[in-house]
Design an enzyme around this catalytic site. Structure first.
Site, PDB file in Angstrom:
ATOM      1  N   ALA A  25       0.808  -1.222   0.000  1.00 52.67           N
ATOM      2  CA  ALA A  25       0.000   0.000   0.000  1.00 52.67           C
ATOM      3  C   ALA A  25       0.845   1.277   0.000  1.00 52.67           C
ATOM      4  O   ALA A  25       0.305   2.373  -0.163  1.00 52.67           O
ATOM      5  CB  ALA A  25      -0.943  -0.003   1.206  1.00 52.67           C
ATOM      6  N   ASP A  47      -1.401  -6.033   2.641  1.00 48.30           N
ATOM      7  CA  ASP A  47      -1.037  -4.924   3.553  1.00 48.30           C
ATOM      8  C   ASP A  47      -2.082  -4.862   4.653  1.00 48.30           C
ATOM      9  O   ASP A  47      -3.097  -5.583   4.612  1.00 48.30           O
ATOM     10  CB  ASP A  47      -0.967  -3.581   2.785  1.00 48.30           C
ATOM     11  CG  ASP A  47      -0.001  -2.587   3.440  1.00 48.30           C
ATOM     12  OD1 ASP A  47      -0.218  -2.219   4.619  1.00 48.30           O
ATOM     13  OD2 ASP A  47       0.957  -2.166   2.770  1.00 48.30           O
ATOM     14  N   GLY A  86       7.017  -3.432   6.540  1.00 43.98           N
ATOM     15  CA  GLY A  86       7.940  -3.201   7.641  1.00 43.98           C
ATOM     16  C   GLY A  86       7.617  -1.933   8.388  1.00 43.98           C
ATOM     17  O   GLY A  86       6.832  -1.095   7.933  1.00 43.98           O
ATOM     18  N   TYR A 167      15.465  -1.602  15.243  1.00 45.92           N
ATOM     19  CA  TYR A 167      15.292  -1.738  13.789  1.00 45.92           C
ATOM     20  C   TYR A 167      16.477  -2.478  13.159  1.00 45.92           C
ATOM     21  O   TYR A 167      16.294  -3.436  12.396  1.00 45.92           O
ATOM     22  CB  TYR A 167      15.115  -0.352  13.159  1.00 45.92           C
ATOM     23  CG  TYR A 167      14.942  -0.359  11.663  1.00 45.92           C
ATOM     24  CD1 TYR A 167      13.721  -0.715  11.093  1.00 45.92           C
ATOM     25  CD2 TYR A 167      15.988  -0.008  10.812  1.00 45.92           C
ATOM     26  CE1 TYR A 167      13.553  -0.717   9.712  1.00 45.92           C
ATOM     27  CE2 TYR A 167      15.819  -0.007   9.428  1.00 45.92           C
ATOM     28  CZ  TYR A 167      14.603  -0.362   8.885  1.00 45.92           C
ATOM     29  OH  TYR A 167      14.446  -0.373   7.527  1.00 45.92           O
TER      30      TYR A 167
HETATM   31  N1  NAD Z   1      12.327   3.954   3.397  1.00 44.93           N
HETATM   32  C1  NAD Z   1      13.618   3.637   3.655  1.00 44.93           C
HETATM   33  O1  NAD Z   1      14.523   4.498   3.714  1.00 44.93           O
HETATM   34  C2  NAD Z   1      14.010   2.204   3.856  1.00 44.93           C
HETATM   35  C3  NAD Z   1      15.365   1.908   3.931  1.00 44.93           C
HETATM   36  C4  NAD Z   1      15.757   0.585   4.125  1.00 44.93           C
HETATM   37  C5  NAD Z   1      14.813  -0.404   4.216  1.00 44.93           C
HETATM   38  N2  NAD Z   1      13.490  -0.084   4.149  1.00 44.93           N
HETATM   39  C6  NAD Z   1      12.533  -1.173   4.270  1.00 44.93           C
HETATM   40  O2  NAD Z   1      11.686  -1.171   3.146  1.00 44.93           O
HETATM   41  C7  NAD Z   1      10.429  -1.751   3.476  1.00 44.93           C
HETATM   42  C8  NAD Z   1       9.322  -0.851   2.991  1.00 44.93           C
HETATM   43  O3  NAD Z   1       9.446   0.407   3.642  1.00 44.93           O
HETATM   44  P1  NAD Z   1       8.860   1.745   3.006  1.00 44.93           P
HETATM   45  O4  NAD Z   1       9.917   2.741   3.082  1.00 44.93           O
HETATM   46  O5  NAD Z   1       8.198   1.433   1.726  1.00 44.93           O
HETATM   47  O6  NAD Z   1       7.800   2.106   4.168  1.00 44.93           O
HETATM   48  P2  NAD Z   1       6.267   2.514   4.085  1.00 44.93           P
HETATM   49  O7  NAD Z   1       5.925   2.884   5.480  1.00 44.93           O
HETATM   50  O8  NAD Z   1       6.043   3.472   2.997  1.00 44.93           O
HETATM   51  O9  NAD Z   1       5.542   1.143   3.703  1.00 44.93           O
HETATM   52  C9  NAD Z   1       5.520   0.052   4.573  1.00 44.93           C
HETATM   53  C10 NAD Z   1       4.240  -0.721   4.346  1.00 44.93           C
HETATM   54  O10 NAD Z   1       4.231  -1.836   5.246  1.00 44.93           O
HETATM   55  C11 NAD Z   1       2.929  -1.974   5.760  1.00 44.93           C
HETATM   56  N3  NAD Z   1       2.911  -2.613   7.067  1.00 44.93           N
HETATM   57  C12 NAD Z   1       3.449  -2.129   8.224  1.00 44.93           C
HETATM   58  N4  NAD Z   1       3.091  -2.918   9.254  1.00 44.93           N
HETATM   59  C13 NAD Z   1       2.326  -3.904   8.733  1.00 44.93           C
HETATM   60  C14 NAD Z   1       1.629  -4.993   9.318  1.00 44.93           C
HETATM   61  N5  NAD Z   1       1.627  -5.191  10.637  1.00 44.93           N
HETATM   62  N6  NAD Z   1       0.956  -5.818   8.506  1.00 44.93           N
HETATM   63  C15 NAD Z   1       0.904  -5.597   7.171  1.00 44.93           C
HETATM   64  N7  NAD Z   1       1.519  -4.561   6.567  1.00 44.93           N
HETATM   65  C16 NAD Z   1       2.215  -3.728   7.346  1.00 44.93           C
HETATM   66  C17 NAD Z   1       2.416  -0.537   5.898  1.00 44.93           C
HETATM   67  O11 NAD Z   1       1.004  -0.484   6.001  1.00 44.93           O
HETATM   68  C18 NAD Z   1       2.971   0.107   4.653  1.00 44.93           C
HETATM   69  O12 NAD Z   1       2.058   0.065   3.576  1.00 44.93           O
HETATM   70  C19 NAD Z   1      10.455  -1.952   4.994  1.00 44.93           C
HETATM   71  O13 NAD Z   1      10.737  -3.302   5.282  1.00 44.93           O
HETATM   72  C20 NAD Z   1      11.594  -1.063   5.442  1.00 44.93           C
HETATM   73  O14 NAD Z   1      12.180  -1.495   6.650  1.00 44.93           O
HETATM   74  C21 NAD Z   1      13.063   1.190   3.952  1.00 44.93           C
END
Ligand code: NAD
Length: 273
Positions: A25, A47, A86, A167
């Site tokens: 999402a 999601d 995440g 984290y």
């Molecule tokens: N954004 C960054 O800088 C970054 C850097 C390194 C790694 N990551 C990793 O990338 C992945 C995606 O992060 P993002 O930046 O797109 O974040 P985001 O917050 O935009 O998206 C994360 C998504 O995970 C979903 N989610 C969270 N908890 C949940 C649950 N309990 N059940 C089902 N869905 C759930 C949320 O609803 C959301 O849609 C994560 O694993 C994050 O740790 C992100």
């Protein structure tokens, strides 16, 4: 299920595949869904909200609902799983979602991947996986002991200097789980490559709290130096996820691919790979 246009044709052109994307999402997951649908693949989104399968990966009951929801949506045949869901909160919930939610997703969907064609799995880790972590939390995760892991995380969350280890610990544990199982009969033996990507700072809602202020950006630039790109767009990570989940990735497994604008090299130097 999300799909645009007719399925890709046979005869030299890749056939449409069925992908499950968690965290679909928002952010990296959403960018990945857009890229896959543009390539004419079938995507089952998962999601907590705004998805084909709405499930909460922070609880055992939610994880079971996620697996059953995917089974119902796909008929039990999945070609690739991309696990992006995440949290980056300095709280125990981050352990529940990032480690236990991701592992349960992959383990729960593995039998459906075994029924797929050129099956692939990719988890979204982080460059934070090589930053300082808490060994007790990593060990509790790898032991599969969620109650103990949540207890350790609750203690870490109580002090500012340890809360940030939560984290990085979840992502270190995830990398180790991935490398531990990737070459086992269940994964490599079943011809399912299993890899991870380790993004640097990606401009998504997860990082908005930092990137929306000059102080936050300066802090992140110091902790995560990215000389190639600066902070990245989610599409830059999605492109690598889509490759790792494609039929073309036939020989790479157990790898953490840092998609990080160079932060791994800056921080760990030329001798780490
Ligand atoms: N954004 C960054 O800088 C970054 C850097 C390194 C790694 N990551 C990793 O990338 C992945 C995606 O992060 P993002 O930046 O797109 O974040 P985001 O917050 O935009 O998206 C994360 C998504 O995970 C979903 N989610 C969270 N908890 C949940 C649950 N309990 N059940 C089902 N869905 C759930 C949320 O609803 C959301 O849609 C994560 O694993 C994050 O740790 C992100």
């Amino acid at each position: 299920m999300t799909r645009t246009g007719p399925p890709a044709a046979h005869g030299g052109i890749a056939m449409a595949r069925t992908y499950v994307v968690t965290g679909a999402a928002s952010g990296i997951g959403r960018a990945t869904v857009h890229l896959l649908t543009a390539l004419d693949h079938v995507v089952v989104t998962l999601d907590r909200h705004d998805a084909d399968v709405v499930a909460d990966l922070s609880t055992p009951a939610g994880r079971a609902e996620a697996v059953e929801g995917v089974r119902a949506a796909t008929g039990g045949i999945v070609d690739a799983v991309i696990a992006s869901a995440g949290l980056a909160l300095p709280e125990p919930a981050t352990v529940a979602v990032n480690y236990f939610g991701t592992v349960a997703t992959l383990e729960g969907l593995r039998p459906m991947l075994a029924a797929g064609t050129h099956p692939r799995a990719v988890v979204v880790s982080s460059m934070a996986s090589f930053q300082a972590n808490d060994a007790a939390l990593v060990d509790a995760c790898l032991a599969g002991d969620e109650p103990h892991a949540l207890e350790v995380a609750a203690k870490l969350a109580g002090a500012e200097d340890t809360a940030n280890l939560i984290y990085s610990s979840t992502k270190a544990a995830l990398n180790r789980w991935m490398r531990r199982v990737a070459t086992t009969p269940e994964w490599a033996g079943a011809h399912v490559p299993l890899n991870a990507v380790g993004p640097g700072v990606v401009l998504t809602p997860m990082t908005e709290g930092w990137t929306s202020s000059a102080e936050g950006r300066a802090f992140l630039e110091q902790v995560v130096p990215m000389p190639l790109t600066g902070f990245m767009a989610p599409e830059q990570v999605a492109a690598v996820l889509v490759f790792l989940a494609s039929e073309e990735n036939s020989a790479m497994t157990g790898q953490v691919v840092f998609v990080d604008g160079g932060s791994d090299v800056v921080l760990r130097g030329e001798t780490a790979w």
